[in-house]
Design a protein around this motif. Structure first.
Motif, PDB file in Angstrom:
ATOM      1  N   GLU A  12       1.219  -1.344   0.070  1.00 26.04           N
ATOM      2  CA  GLU A  12      -0.184  -0.148  -0.069  1.00 26.04           C
ATOM      3  C   GLU A  12       0.831   1.112  -0.043  1.00 26.04           C
ATOM      4  OE1 GLU A  12      -3.594   2.081   2.844  1.00 26.04           O
ATOM      5  OE2 GLU A  12      -2.739  -0.169   3.547  1.00 26.04           O
TER       6      GLU A  12
ATOM      7  N   VAL B 123     -11.270  -8.694  -2.823  1.00 23.67           N
ATOM      8  CA  VAL B 123     -10.249  -6.885  -2.910  1.00 23.67           C
ATOM      9  C   VAL B 123     -11.028  -6.158  -2.060  1.00 23.67           C
ATOM     10  CG1 VAL B 123      -8.962  -5.718  -3.495  1.00 23.67           C
ATOM     11  CG2 VAL B 123      -8.505  -8.495  -4.085  1.00 23.67           C
ATOM     12  N   TYR B 124     -11.982  -5.681  -3.259  1.00 24.19           N
ATOM     13  CA  TYR B 124     -12.965  -4.966  -2.699  1.00 24.19           C
ATOM     14  C   TYR B 124     -13.501  -5.167  -1.208  1.00 24.19           C
ATOM     15  CZ  TYR B 124     -11.804  -2.751  -7.612  1.00 24.19           C
ATOM     16  OH  TYR B 124     -11.091  -2.418  -8.229  1.00 24.19           O
TER      17      TYR B 124
ATOM     18  N   ALA C  16     -13.242  -6.263   1.353  1.00 26.89           N
ATOM     19  CA  ALA C  16     -12.180  -6.797   2.629  1.00 26.89           C
ATOM     20  C   ALA C  16     -11.678  -4.863   2.113  1.00 26.89           C
ATOM     21  CB  ALA C  16     -11.280  -7.349   2.302  1.00 26.89           C
ATOM     22  N   SER C  17     -11.712  -4.681   1.593  1.00 28.98           N
ATOM     23  CA  SER C  17     -10.656  -2.947   1.550  1.00 28.98           C
ATOM     24  C   SER C  17     -11.352  -2.053   1.953  1.00 28.98           C
ATOM     25  CB  SER C  17     -10.609  -2.959   0.275  1.00 28.98           C
ATOM     26  OG  SER C  17     -11.258  -2.919  -0.615  1.00 28.98           O
ATOM     27  N   ASP C  18     -12.835  -2.637   1.210  1.00 28.84           N
ATOM     28  CA  ASP C  18     -14.373  -1.437   1.934  1.00 28.84           C
ATOM     29  C   ASP C  18     -14.598  -2.059   3.320  1.00 28.84           C
ATOM     30  OD1 ASP C  18     -14.425  -0.617  -0.332  1.00 28.84           O
ATOM     31  OD2 ASP C  18     -16.659  -1.043  -0.735  1.00 28.84           O
ATOM     32  N   GLY C  19     -13.638  -2.770   4.298  1.00 29.19           N
ATOM     33  CA  GLY C  19     -14.153  -3.052   5.811  1.00 29.19           C
ATOM     34  C   GLY C  19     -15.481  -4.166   5.702  1.00 29.19           C
TER      35      GLY C  19
ATOM     36  N   GLN D 253      -2.674  -9.268  -2.427  1.00 28.77           N
ATOM     37  CA  GLN D 253      -3.908  -8.084  -2.121  1.00 28.77           C
ATOM     38  C   GLN D 253      -4.735  -8.108  -1.357  1.00 28.77           C
ATOM     39  OE1 GLN D 253      -5.202  -6.085  -5.991  1.00 28.77           O
ATOM     40  NE2 GLN D 253      -5.598  -4.117  -5.656  1.00 28.77           N
ATOM     41  N   ALA D 254      -5.804  -9.698  -1.727  1.00 25.40           N
ATOM     42  CA  ALA D 254      -6.786  -9.560  -1.098  1.00 25.40           C
ATOM     43  C   ALA D 254      -5.952  -9.455   0.442  1.00 25.40           C
ATOM     44  CB  ALA D 254      -7.268 -10.985  -1.310  1.00 25.40           C
TER      45      ALA D 254
ATOM     46  N   LYS E   1      -3.239  -8.840   1.712  1.00 28.11           N
ATOM     47  CA  LYS E   1      -3.411  -6.479   2.847  1.00 28.11           C
ATOM     48  C   LYS E   1      -4.708  -6.662   3.208  1.00 28.11           C
ATOM     49  CE  LYS E   1      -3.056  -3.688   0.235  1.00 28.11           C
ATOM     50  NZ  LYS E   1      -3.487  -2.008  -0.666  1.00 28.11           N
ATOM     51  N   PHE E   2      -5.895  -7.117   3.041  1.00 29.04           N
ATOM     52  CA  PHE E   2      -7.068  -6.211   3.651  1.00 29.04           C
ATOM     53  C   PHE E   2      -7.520  -6.865   4.352  1.00 29.04           C
ATOM     54  CE2 PHE E   2      -7.287  -3.969  -1.119  1.00 29.04           C
ATOM     55  CZ  PHE E   2      -6.532  -2.320  -0.614  1.00 29.04           C
TER      56      PHE E   2
END
Length: 549
Positions: free
Chosen positions: A114, A242-243, A245-248, A291-292, A294-295
């Protein structure tokens, strides 16, 4: 003083002083003595090592021989892909002389994805190449089993698809097999067996047992409710992870075999946005997995889903091993499998001469002998171009007469211009010839009925796909071909019509809160880019679903 091994493929870059300084934030400088073990084969590691002074030997501690694979000096860093993915080490790293190292927690390296894309890309690229190197060095664990055994093929597929360093010893053809089994006290009827470092023997292990051996995460009995469960780890599923997990969202991904899906079987995807030189399906998948992770998304392999039920207002997924997981929402991204060619006896050659993927692993098993490829889509085209650069000749067989009907123009042009490719139009396979391994195939022109024998040692099959929806049964609405209906094509069961005016969201199935993306979805565009887009869009729909209550 030992001489450092040169870096001739870009797998072992030397870090600059500013890069070392960046890594030193949160790291620990340590003096180390000659003989000290920094990484031990068979054990996990949670530290990333940079050599500040002295030299380190990378050793393959096989039971038969101890091989020094590399020698690293100051500025080099240790590790390979398994370090970032939590796997055990497939090598030992030992100090040759006194020196100093910088030890950095692996979580800090993951955070670099990141905060420092240039440094993280340098490390990740090196790790991907190093894993490829390990795959080609006949290192890692051993699988001893017959090429005719379905369980041997299952274990080999799991190892190959997950890019696990291993060596297959064929009980039918390798003269070492009998003696190895005798030394281990294993009877032939107990095969296949997996041997880890000459010490541990697993008799016909399940995929989950093999996964645990190397440190891959597998499902454990959990009753916590996830915000989002993604079923399938192809491009669509990984994008949703990815999306999400990155959105919480508390996100878990269940994958039966390995990340990558059908895209993971492609040697080079050249029409994916942002990669003008192309990217292999495995590299794309590995990058997405990291990447996934990481979140905070959890990817579980050997997690085969066999049923979907409702429990306390949540979605319950039953697993083949007997466990179950609960989710507030689901994304179905199970994709599709290539169909088996309808030729009598083809199963005898699967795993030894008949393949449904064309990666470096399959190419290495073919040698340079001529091969045949069946199929007229992009997967067949990519395999043709890839293999034509490695074998003596490629025979591409298509049922129709127009190569461009289902294949991208750039692939058609390369195939038609390649001197080692012959396109056989209106042609179908009628018979596979050989004992144990393929010697030739008999083909027939479906217009003239004329037959011809092609001397090939391997057959690659890419003839369309069947959706992986057998486990869904009557849980969601499917179309006539078994693909999942979504949006306006999906109709809620009468008992779920709590809001008569409500309609499914564009990627929502007939079951509220369950979405479908990628190849498994009815009407989807069968391309990697569109699958990734749908995975991202599904997460947007999930937020809208939660907002509606």
């Amino acid at each position: 003083m030992s001489v450092e091994t040169p870096d001739d493929v870009g797998a072992f870059p030397r870090l600059s002083q500013p890069q070392v300084a960046t890594l030193a934030v949160g790291g620990d400088r340590r003096p180390v003595s000659a003989g000290a073990i920094l990484v031990r084969a068979g054990a996990p590691s949670d530290e990333f090592f940079v050599i500040l002074s002295g030299t380190v030997a990378i050793v393959d501690e096989d039971a038969v021989e101890r091989r020094v694979l590399r020698i690293h000096g100051p500025g080099r860093f240790l590790g390979e892909l398994g370090l970032l993915e939590g796997q055990v080490a497939f090598y030992t790293a030992q100090m040759i002389e006194d020196g100093e190292v910088l030890a950095v927690p692996v979580d800090r390296i993951r955070a670099l994805v990141e905060h420092d894309p240039m440094l993280s890309d340098l490390i990740l690229r090196a790790y991907l190449i190093r894993r490829c190197g390990l795959l080609g060095m006949v290192s890692g664990f051993r699988i001893i089993g017959s090429c005719y055994s379905p369980d041997t093929r299952r274990l080999r597929e799991f190892a190959v698809r997950n890019r696990l360093p291993h060596n297959w010893i064929d009980l039918e053809r390798d003269s070492r097999a009998e003696q190895l089994l005798a030394d281990l006290g294993v009877a032939a009827e107990d095969t296949p067996v997996v041997i880890w470092r000459g010490e541990r023997v697993l008799r016909n292990p399940t995929n989950a047992e093999l996964a645990r051996l190397v440190g891959l995460p597998v499902p454990e009995p959990l009753r916590d409710v996830c915000d989002l469960i993604v079923v399938g780890a192809g491009p669509a599923g990984l994008a949703a992870a990815v999306y999400g997990a990155s959105d919480g969202l508390d996100t878990s991904v269940l994958e039966a075999i390995a990340a990558g899906g059908q895209a993971g079987t492609s040697s080079c995807i050249e029409n994916y946005l942002g990669f003008p030189a192309g990217i292999s399906g495995t590299e794309l998948a590995e990058r997405a997995v990291i990447q996934a992770g990481k979140f905070g998304a959890r990817l579980l392999v050997s997690a085969e889903v066999v049923g979907l039920e409702a429990e306390d207002g949540h979605h319950l997924l039953r697993l083949a091993g007997g466990g179950a997981v609960l989710g507030r929402t689901l994304v179905l991204a199970t994709g599709a499998r290539y169909r088996r060619l309808a030729v009598t006896g083809i199963e005898r050659f699967e795993g030894t001469s008949v393949y449904y993927a064309a990666t470096h692993q399959e190419a290495s098993m073919c040698g340079v002998d001529p091969v045949a490829i069946v199929g007229g889509g992009n997967s067949a085209g990519q395999a043709t171009v890839f293999l034509a650069g490695r074998v003596a000749h490629v025979h591409l067989l298509i049922r129709g007469d127009d190569l461009g009907k289902s294949m991208s123009r750039y692939l058609v042009e390369r195939i038609e211009q390649h001197p080692r490719v012959t396109v056989h139009r209106n042609t179908e396979v009628r018979e596979l010839i050989g004992v144990g391994e393929l010697d030739a195939i008999e083909v027939e022109n479906n217009h003239t009925a004329q037959r011809e024998t092609l001397p090939v040692r391997a057959l690659f099959v890419f003839i369309g796909a069947t959706p992986c929806t057998q486990w869904l049964a009557d849980s969601v609405a499917l179309d006539a071909h078994g693909f999942v209906r979504t949006g306006l094509d999906a109709v809620y069961p009468a008992e779920d019509q709590h809001d008569p005016g409500r309609r499914p969201l564009p990627l929502e199935t007939s079951r509220p809160g369950v979405f479908a993306v990628g190849d498994v979805r009815s009407g989807s565009v069968k391309r990697v880019a569109s699958a990734v887009g749908e995975g991202a869009m599904a997460v947007r729909h999930i937020h809208e679903y939660f907002e509606r209550g």
